[in-house]
Design an enzyme around this catalytic site. Sequence first.
Site, PDB file in Angstrom:
ATOM      1  N   SER A  89     -50.210  -2.646  23.747  1.00  0.00           N
ATOM      2  CA  SER A  89     -50.761  -3.044  25.051  1.00  0.00           C
ATOM      3  C   SER A  89     -51.898  -4.032  24.855  1.00  0.00           C
ATOM      4  CB  SER A  89     -51.269  -1.809  25.813  1.00  0.00           C
ATOM      5  OG  SER A  89     -52.467  -1.330  25.210  1.00  0.00           O
ATOM      6  N   SER A  91     -55.077  -3.684  25.846  1.00  0.00           N
ATOM      7  CA  SER A  91     -56.396  -3.083  26.063  1.00  0.00           C
ATOM      8  C   SER A  91     -57.432  -3.526  25.037  1.00  0.00           C
ATOM      9  CB  SER A  91     -56.300  -1.553  26.061  1.00  0.00           C
ATOM     10  OG  SER A  91     -56.020  -1.069  24.761  1.00  0.00           O
ATOM     11  N   LYS A 146     -58.985   1.954  20.059  1.00  0.00           N
ATOM     12  CA  LYS A 146     -60.100   1.458  20.882  1.00  0.00           C
ATOM     13  C   LYS A 146     -61.273   1.136  19.958  1.00  0.00           C
ATOM     14  CE  LYS A 146     -57.860   2.585  24.711  1.00  0.00           C
ATOM     15  NZ  LYS A 146     -57.267   1.562  25.605  1.00  0.00           N
ATOM     16  N   SER A 233     -58.664  -1.513  30.529  1.00  0.00           N
ATOM     17  CA  SER A 233     -58.461  -0.553  29.449  1.00  0.00           C
ATOM     18  C   SER A 233     -58.653   0.859  29.971  1.00  0.00           C
ATOM     19  CB  SER A 233     -59.458  -0.826  28.312  1.00  0.00           C
ATOM     20  OG  SER A 233     -59.431   0.210  27.354  1.00  0.00           O
TER      21      SER A 233
END
Length: 274
Positions: A89, A91, A146, A233
């Site tokens: 993705s 994010s 992350k 996100s």
Amino acid sequence: MSFDFELILAIAFVVTGLFWLYDRFAFLPKRKEILAGMTPESRAAVSKEAQQRLGDTPRFVVEVKSYFVIIAVIFGLRSFVVEPFQIPSGSMLPTLKIGDFILVNKFDYGVRLPVLNTTIIPTTTPERGDVVVFKYPEDPSLNYIKRLIGLPGDTIRYRNKMLTVNGEPVSKELLAKLSVSLNPNQEPVELFSETLGDVQHEIYNSFRFTPREGEWTVPQGQYFVMGDNRDNSADSRFWGFVPDENMKGRAFYVWLHWDDFFSIPSFKNNGLIE
């Protein structure tokens, strides 16, 4: 439907290992005895495949135990040294692009038991600014990536697109205004250079909105994470903190980029992850 590849690999390791042990103690002595009674010429005439079937060794035992070594090597490397992941993705844009293949250092945050993820040999602890891969708290079969923003005991605040850690604003500098971005919803963004502790990296901020504002105090034994694509996100602002036992490792290198199955893989994004 998600599946836990680490668990599947662990089960394959155990099953093939049991067959390897079964063959070693139940059939290998018989094969050695038969081969020892042969002349060198007759042994040379028997193929390696046929030698594995001597002593009435079942074919399924030979087949299953033959995978043990390769599975053991893959299992050991993925569990204790380095593990590959693909970025699914946007994010973590602009740091990581959709389709990047990355490597994760499994040793940085301690040697951990596979599947259980329990630390058995402590090494170092996660640091603010690390790009971390972890098991998603709401579904541990999923792996998320992350940037680590808050350590245990930290107070994190995100308001008006400004991030503060323990009351200190995190420095950021505007680099560009982008009319078209690689965000999943293709919205324009501002590109900033952010300095988080000793780590300098780039982030995106949306022109339109700030999805979730607030202030959070990180509990002991847990961490607060956010995507570099700050306003696109799903992270600790939405689903909470990451327990230490969910940490899998630190992402440190992009080794391949592949947009989709029909595209040509490239090495354009190769390099260390900041």
